[in-house]
Design a protein around this motif. Structure first.
Motif, mmCIF file in Angstrom:
data_model
loop_
_atom_site.group_PDB
_atom_site.id
_atom_site.type_symbol
_atom_site.label_atom_id
_atom_site.label_comp_id
_atom_site.label_asym_id
_atom_site.label_seq_id
_atom_site.Cartn_x
_atom_site.Cartn_y
_atom_site.Cartn_z
ATOM 1 N N GLY A 299 0.802 -1.218 0.000
ATOM 2 C CA GLY A 299 0.000 0.000 0.000
ATOM 3 C C GLY A 299 0.836 1.270 0.000
ATOM 4 N N PRO A 300 1.672 1.471 1.017
ATOM 5 C CA PRO A 300 2.465 2.704 1.053
ATOM 6 C C PRO A 300 3.449 2.840 -0.095
ATOM 7 N N ALA A 301 3.877 1.715 -0.690
ATOM 8 C CA ALA A 301 4.823 1.793 -1.808
ATOM 9 C C ALA A 301 4.144 2.184 -3.114
ATOM 10 N N GLY A 302 2.819 2.078 -3.180
ATOM 11 C CA GLY A 302 2.094 2.543 -4.354
ATOM 12 C C GLY A 302 1.888 1.532 -5.455
ATOM 13 N N ILE A 303 1.925 0.229 -5.139
ATOM 14 C CA ILE A 303 1.730 -0.758 -6.202
ATOM 15 C C ILE A 303 0.290 -1.284 -6.249
ATOM 16 N N GLU A 304 -0.573 -0.812 -5.367
ATOM 17 C CA GLU A 304 -1.969 -1.244 -5.365
ATOM 18 C C GLU A 304 -2.782 -0.294 -6.236
ATOM 19 N N VAL A 305 -2.962 -0.670 -7.489
ATOM 20 C CA VAL A 305 -3.654 0.164 -8.460
ATOM 21 C C VAL A 305 -5.127 -0.228 -8.487
ATOM 22 N N VAL A 306 -6.011 0.764 -8.395
ATOM 23 C CA VAL A 306 -7.443 0.470 -8.372
ATOM 24 C C VAL A 306 -8.100 0.910 -9.662
ATOM 25 N N ASN A 307 -9.169 0.243 -9.986
ATOM 26 C CA ASN A 307 -10.027 0.621 -11.102
ATOM 27 C C ASN A 307 -10.693 1.954 -10.757
ATOM 28 N N PRO A 308 -10.459 3.005 -11.529
ATOM 29 C CA PRO A 308 -11.029 4.308 -11.170
ATOM 30 C C PRO A 308 -12.548 4.341 -11.247
ATOM 31 N N LEU A 309 -13.160 3.346 -11.911
ATOM 32 C CA LEU A 309 -14.607 3.334 -12.049
ATOM 33 C C LEU A 309 -15.321 2.708 -10.864
ATOM 34 N N ASN A 310 -14.628 1.784 -10.164
ATOM 35 C CA ASN A 310 -15.318 1.109 -9.059
ATOM 36 C C ASN A 310 -14.482 0.968 -7.799
#
Length: 614
Positions: A290-301
């Protein structure tokens, strides 16, 4: 896996998230808007200036189909010979398939070359899956084979403590505790496993203490060790595929012909966040995803976007920190740019690596990268689903800008019909240029009934690098000239090593639900070669991330120590340089992961050079 027919609509909104194609479309429209704005600004600026130089275009001119066909008379004659049984390899992969058509059955298992005993000979490890619960019978296990130095192997699985059964997927090899011997990380459907080598070739399970098991219901695929913070020990990146369960799979009830159950596409499943574990140096890892920034989320949901199947590492922007390429299945690929402060920025779409040349997300399976043109520009190859060309992204003058040049470089059209998994760059003919191999095989054993152009078993493909001066850099080697490499198989993982100490690279291909192929490279072209083995001191012991530059015969070759590549698999850590007819090596430079440069003089031909960091 996006191109399979989908004869039955998905019916449960809770089980099936929004179609990933919507994500790609939204992102592409966003990028188009930004591009138009940027174009308007650029035009205005241009009109105000009369001395604007024309930008150099690095992509090659694409000619006719005839231009892309090589003169086969110029191709080297190299045959690969199946020595699997003769070498003592009796491993058979088990996927548990009994007609229920559960998605994990399609993925196969990984393979790794590693030197368990430290004797300089590459040993072999195969990852197995399992029978499903309630199937009965003895459960299969991961298998380890020790090399006697001449390319003959002995099964050492039980003696090495590698016989526990689980539904395995991939393997990562690395000396995470810097004690001088290779340790193992095995991914699985369910809990993953970290196995420490005690120095005698026996492994013990240290997963709980290390804190790297992952979720009990997580489906992990490929993994790799790398030192992302340059502190001298190996950290760990673990790809996770989709949120899967038997219940979800059965509920979807996918079919190809309207009657019989079939394997469903990943578009029917929600994605999953991958893991990044920071090595604390005391045997423990901390999850910093999480803090490293590798958890990419779908911007739609707001749900996880990734459906990760493969990865590799390289210093794309040349700032001294390793970046991460992730091949995602049916959603955009990721490029995590390492900021150097412990965090990453995902730049796959804006760099040109996220989508293919037409702006589409592909069914990406395997990945590798290398300086295949010998001109300083980096290339990233990605194996894709059937009816999709394999991708070949080439860095432009700006190192973080890539263009998909698969069609113009000669691998586009020949790869289109095949369903490809493992792939890698390697110099099979020792001419000093990186060639490309990809392992192929479909998911459905009856696919020909609904797609006449497809077959379940497919031959691997070998692409010869004919040089960057040619109209197309790569040319497919005719199947009737490569020996047993052209045998149709249900190909999955792929790796290489010099198993018999003759200087050329041999190949292993795994199959889903069948025996692997160990293929000896029988080239006899009389070309010179050099193999380089590195050992770090202030850098990690494996020297993962170090690069070597060799100048010989007027050519500069660049290689990086990076065993993590292909699909679920690991290649040997030694670097092989083909030298063609060069009679001497003019220079050799090592750039260690901490940035220090070491020059080596008086390098011999046709042997292995071992270099320890000063």
């Amino acid at each position: 896996m996006a191109d399979e027919p989908r004869d039955e609509p998905v019916r449960d909104d809770e089980l099936v998230p929004e179609d990933d194609a919507v994500i790609g479309t939204a992102l592409r429209w966003s990028l188009a808007v930004f591009a138009l704005l940027a174009l308007a600004v650029a035009v205005g600026w241009f009109l105000m200036r009369e001395d604007v130089p024309q930008e150099e275009v690095l992509a090659k001119e694409v000619g006719t189909v005839a231009d892309l066909v090589a003169d086969t008379a110029e191709m080297p004659r190299v045959r690969f010979v199946d020595i699997t049984a003769a070498a003592g390899i009796d491993f058979v992969h088990t996927n548990g398939a009994r007609g229920d058509k559960l998605l994990p059955e399609t993925m196969g298992g990984g393979v790794a070359f590693l030197d368990v005993e430290g004797d300089g000979d590459p040993d072999l490890l195969f990852v197995n899956s399992a029978h499903w619960a309630g199937a009965g019978g003895e459960q299969p296990t991961t298998a380890l084979y020790l090399n006697d130095g001449g390319g003959t192997f002995e099964n050492a699985t039980r003696a090495a403590g590698l016989d526990p059964a689980f539904y395995g997927m991939g393997v990562a090899v690395g000396d995470y505790d810097n004690d001088g011997d290779p340790d193992l990380f095995l991914t699985a459907l369910g809990r993953n496993r970290l196995l420490a080598n005690d120095g005698s070739g026996r492994f013990s399970d240290v997963t709980a203490r290390a804190g790297v098991a992952g979720g009990a219901e997580t489906w992990s695929s490929s993994a790799g060790f790398f030192d992302y913070d340059n502190d001298g020990d190996l950290d760990l990146f673990v790809c996770n595929y989709v949120r899967w369960s038997r219940e979800i799979d059965v509920e979807l009830n996918f079919t190809l012909n309207g009657t019989d159950r079939a394997y469903g596409p990943p578009t029917s499943y929600e994605g999953a966040h991958s893991y990044l574990y920071r090595n604390e140096g005391d045997g423990r890892f901390v999850d910093v995803s999480g803090p490293a920034g590798i958890e990419v989320v779908n911007p739609l949901n707001g749900r996880p976007m990734a459906k990760a199947l493969a990865l590799t590492f390289a210093d794309v922007d040349r700032d001294g920190f390793l970046d991460v390429y992730v091949a995602n299945d049916t959603v955009q690929n990721f490029l995590f740019r390492n900021r150097g402060d412990g965090t990453f920025e995902e730049v796959g779409a804006v760099s040109g690596l996220g989508f293919d040349g037409a702006g589409n997300a592909t069914g990406a399976m395997g990945v590798d990268g290398g300086h295949y043109r010998n001109d300083g520009q980096f290339g990233v190859a990605i194996a894709n689903f059937a009816n999709e060309m394999s991708s070949l992204y080439v860095a432009q003058r700006e190192s973080l800008q890539f263009t998909d040049e698969a069609a113009g470089e000669g691998i586009g059209a020949p790869s289109r019909l095949f369903l490809s998994f493992g792939l890698f760059f390697f110099d099979y003919d020792l001419d000093g240029r990186l060639d490309l191999l990809q392992s192929n095989g479909h998911l459905e054993d009856e696919i020909r009934q609904v797609q006449a152009s497809q077959s379940y078993r497919q031959p691997a493909q070998l692409f010869w690098n004919q040089g960057s001066d040619a109209r197309s850099c790569f040319a497919e080697v005719p199947a009737d000239t490569v020996g047993d490499l052209a045998r149709p198989i249900v190909g999955r993982g792929a790796a290489y090593a010099d198993i018999d100490a003759d200087g050329d690279l041999d190949v292993v291909l795994t199959q889903s639900g069948a025996a692997p192929l160990l293929l000896r490279n029988d080239q006899q072209l009389g070309r010179h070669w050099l193999r380089v083995a590195l050992e770090g001191s202030s850098a990690n012991r494996d020297a993962v991330g170090a690069s070597v530059e060799v100048e010989a015969g007027g050519v500069t070759q660049r290689r990086r120590v990076m065993p993590t590549r292909s699909y679920l698999s690991q290649v040997e850590p030694l670097l092989t340089f083909g030298l063609d007819d060069a009679e001497r090596i003019d220079s050799l430079r090592v750039t260690w992961p901490d940035g220090t440069i070491q020059a080596v003089s008086e390098v011999p031909l046709d042997g292995t050079l071992r270099i320890r960091q000063p």
